[in-house]
Design a protein around this motif. Structure first.
Motif: not given
Length: 361
Positions: A37-45
């Motif tokens: 899958a695609d992994i989207v990383i938010r600010k903060g982890g």
């Protein structure tokens, strides 16, 4: 007949282990699902896995289970696209560490190979290459035209990607450095039609910076004040306001109002958790400039040293900080450290204006 003691113990251990084995199998299954899958990383982890769809203003992710998740650009840290080549990850590490030449070489090879597992991977490579060239050009003026061409090219071919607006800001910075103020203002017009409040404020703040670079200080301050006083409880607005405060402090410095600029810069540093690395580096650099102008060399050294130690990847700010440190260490009776700062400036940024200024060329 009594069952064998070893058999009894083995059966009990087997029954006890069965839930853990099932749990392990489930975790392995989940890991395999994430790997595909695609992994989207938010600010903060925070991480969201699934099928990601990029837009100019952020990312929409459809997990394998559950509702679609929308992540605004202001909350987005990075994206790990499915099937991204390992060489891209290595190049990204070089870029993050400030090894721009090495990153550009690897990314250029990936782009020229033309073997992309998906359109998103193609766009990511293209935008990252343009960013790498732009960051290199900030310390090597001879590279500016090539970087501008690369940025314009990727924006024209892939205008709906999440890296579009960050690339517009980088392009505007390069145009300002080149003295092309009208063109810089023109490219920033792309922010005017956005509905996202954070993006709109970011665009307005950069308009203020273009005005400031032109010496239009009252108009620039008006733009910065509009951003600082903007209403709304959205936490993504806070970094935009901090950036505008740095811009307003820079306007005060241009008028030699150093004592007026310092409180603004102090406020930014107190809220650094909400600001970007670029904002923090510029803020400490400006603090050093103010303190040096106010004849406080020791305090200025500490500010410049903060930039050197804490923002190694902010190449433009760090090159300038090393330039000032080369001279100020001598002023406070540490000439050996001044020579060390000079050597690092010449080694890390040999083509920068600051290295050339230090050598007298």
């Amino acid at each position: 007949m009594m069952p064998n003691l070893h058999t009894m113990i083995g059966d009990q251990l087997g029954r006890a282990a069965r839930p853990f084995l099932m749990c392990g199998a489930l975790l392995l299954s989940c890991q395999l699902a994430v790997d595909g899958a695609d992994i989207v990383i938010r600010k903060g982890g925070g991480r969201v896995g699934g099928t990601a769809v990029s837009t100019k203003s952020g990312m929409m992710v459809k997990p394998q289970a559950g509702d679609e998740v929308t992540i605004p650009l202001a909350e987005l840290q990075s994206v790990e696209w499915d099937s991204m080549p390992a060489s891209f990850k290595i190049a990204s590490g070089d870029l993050a560490a400030g090894r721009f030449d090495k990153a550009i070489e690897a990314l250029s090879k990936l782009k020229s190979d033309g073997k992309f597992p998906s359109d998103n991977v193609k766009k990511e490579i293209g935008y990252t290459l343009a960013r790498a060239k732009g960051l290199l050009a900030q310390t090597q003026p001879s590279k500016v035209d090539d970087a501008i061409k690369e940025l314009k090219g990727i924006q024209a071919s892939d205008p709906d990607f999440y890296q579009y607006f960050p690339s517009v800001i980088l392009l505007a910075d390069l145009l300002v450095n080149k003295g092309s103020f009208d063109e810089a203002a023109k490219v920033l017009e792309s922010f005017e039609g956005v509905t996202d409040s954070s993006l709109k404020l970011q665009g307005r703040s950069y308009v203020g910076r273009v005005l400031l670079a032109q010496g239009k200080i009252p108009q620039a301050v008006t733009a910065f004040d509009e951003v600082i006083s903007a209403s709304g409880d959205d936490q993504t607005l806070a970094p935009r306001k901090l950036d505008a405060m740095v811009g307003k402090a820079k306007a005060a410095i241009q008028q030699n109002k150093y004592a007026e600029a310092l409180p603004l810069l102090d406020d930014v540093m107190l809220n650094m958790t909400e600001a970007s690395a670029a904002t923090g580096a510029e803020c400490k650099l400006l603090q050093g400039n103010c303190l040096q102008a106010l004849n406080k060399p020791m305090e200025a050294v500490l500010a410049y040293l903060y930039v050197d130690l804490n923002y190694p990847n902010e190449s433009g700010a760090r090159a300038e900080a090393l330039y000032h440190l080369a001279g100020l260490w001598r002023v406070i009776q540490h000439p050996d450290r001044g020579l060390e700062a000079r050597a690092r400036l010449e080694a890390d940024y040999p083509a920068s204006p600051w290295a050339k200024k230090l050598s007298g060329s």
